[in-house]
Design an enzyme around this catalytic site. Structure first.
Site, short mmCIF file in Angstrom:
data_model
loop_
_atom_site.label_atom_id
_atom_site.label_comp_id
_atom_site.label_asym_id
_atom_site.label_seq_id
_atom_site.Cartn_x
_atom_site.Cartn_y
_atom_site.Cartn_z
N THR A 232 -4.31 7.61 -5.76
CA THR A 232 -4.44 7.68 -4.29
C THR A 232 -3.44 8.68 -3.74
O THR A 232 -3.76 9.44 -2.82
CB THR A 232 -4.23 6.29 -3.68
OG1 THR A 232 -5.20 5.41 -4.23
CG2 THR A 232 -4.38 6.30 -2.17
N GLU B 185 0.84 -1.21 0.00
CA GLU B 185 0.00 0.00 0.00
C GLU B 185 0.87 1.25 0.00
O GLU B 185 0.55 2.24 -0.67
CB GLU B 185 -0.90 0.01 1.24
CG GLU B 185 -1.97 -1.06 1.23
CD GLU B 185 -3.00 -0.81 0.15
OE1 GLU B 185 -2.66 -0.97 -1.04
OE2 GLU B 185 -4.13 -0.45 0.48
#
Ligand code: HSE
Length: 307
Positions: free
Chosen positions: A181, A128
């Site tokens: 993101t 992530e």
């Protein structure tokens, strides 16, 4: 040489008010990885999924996950990964975390399960971080554990699996808009005004209470985000109007899926979810924006070995 085949599901982060601390797993949609361990050192990755991905090993999210696994266990080996099925990156349903979770679980299984579930989430968070520039577990934890997961704390990681009311569906729309993101995180202010913080933690408490008591109305009215959504909704044309339409359809709530640009509507009836799916599709089509819309059940199942 040992080999495993692993599935990890798609997920939706934040669940409205739970920025970086609540996420849910989706049924059936997800990534499939084959992972082989052999003597030696190094990582090689092939992508047979048909979904375009960066080709070099350093840019693939599974690489830091594998390295973290070796760092935490003190083990070593040569790892070959085949990405067999892949959620499109940028779809807003945890594409990077599905691969990261599958890699973490697969590594653990190959080496006799030396790490705990929390440790595997720590490994998956490395993927992530590579993808988004931040360590957050609200996709990785539900992708590994299934269901709805609360990250009560990060230092140390404290994961709490929350009850999933029966028949919970997400209608998800992935509009043809590109927002990374990284970008969606970088536009957020570094501080939250006290009155917004009070509203947000009231909603988080309400959401958790609603999930435990099965109080559907409470869940719906708690899924409000005053921390990230006000800054991120600018990327999603007609956002407020879309929410009004979806609530009129009977959806419990409508929020940005993770950092967007996908949005989702939560429903506790399959007909409502399909109606919401159509409303989502029409909204973007009417604006001349390409869109993929689908309905998925919230799942209690996380990453698993498959045949
Ligand atoms: N909680 C993260 C964010 C999820 O909102 O930035 C990213 O998918």
């Amino acid at each position: 040489m040992k080999k495993v085949r692993v599935f990890a599901p798609a997920s939706i982060a934040n669940m409205g008010c739970g920025f970086d601390i609540i996420g849910l797993a989706l049924d059936e949609v997800g990534d499939i990885l084959e992972i082989c361990a052999s003597e030696g050192e190094g990582i090689s990755i092939v992508n047979t999924s048909g979904v375009p991905l960066p080709e070099d090993v350093e840019s693939n999210v599974v690489t830091p996950v594998i390295r973290k696994f070796f760092e935490m266990t003190g083990l070593s080996g040569h790892i070959d990964v085949n990405i067999c099925r892949k959620i499109y990156p940028g779809s807003g349903i945890g594409s990077s975390s599905a691969s990261s979770a599958a890699a973490a679980l697969g590594m653990n299984e190959l080496y006799g399960c030396p790490l705990s579930e929390e440790d595997l989430v720590i490994c998956a968070m490395e993927g992530e971080n590579l993808a988004s520039g931040g360590y957050h577990a609200d996709n990785a934890a539900p992708a590994l554990m299934g269901g709805i997961v609360l990250i009560r704390g990060y230092e140390p990681l404290d994961l709490i699996k929350l009850p999933v009311p029966g028949n919970f569906y997400c209608a998800v729309a992935h509009p043809d808009i590109v927002v990374s993101t990284k970008e969606a995180r970088s536009i957020l202010p570094k501080a939250v005004p006290m009155h917004d913080a009070v509203r947000q933690w009231g909603n988080v408490g309400g959401l958790v209470a609603g999930l435990y008591s099965g109080n559907i109305d409470l869940i719906g009215r708690s899924m409000k985000d005053v921390v990230a959504e006000p800054y991120r909704k600018q990327f999603i044309p007609g956002f407020d109007e879309l929410r009004e339409k979806l609530l009129a359809d009977g959806a419990l709530a409508m929020n940005i899926a993770g950092s967007g640009p996908s949005v989702f509507a939560l429903a506790n009836r399959t007909e409502t979810a399909h109606k919401a799916g159509e409303t989502l599709r029409k909204h973007f089509e009417d604006l001349g924006i390409g869109v993929e819309a689908y309905v998925v059940k919230v799942s209690n199942k996380g990453a698993k070995l498959i045949a």
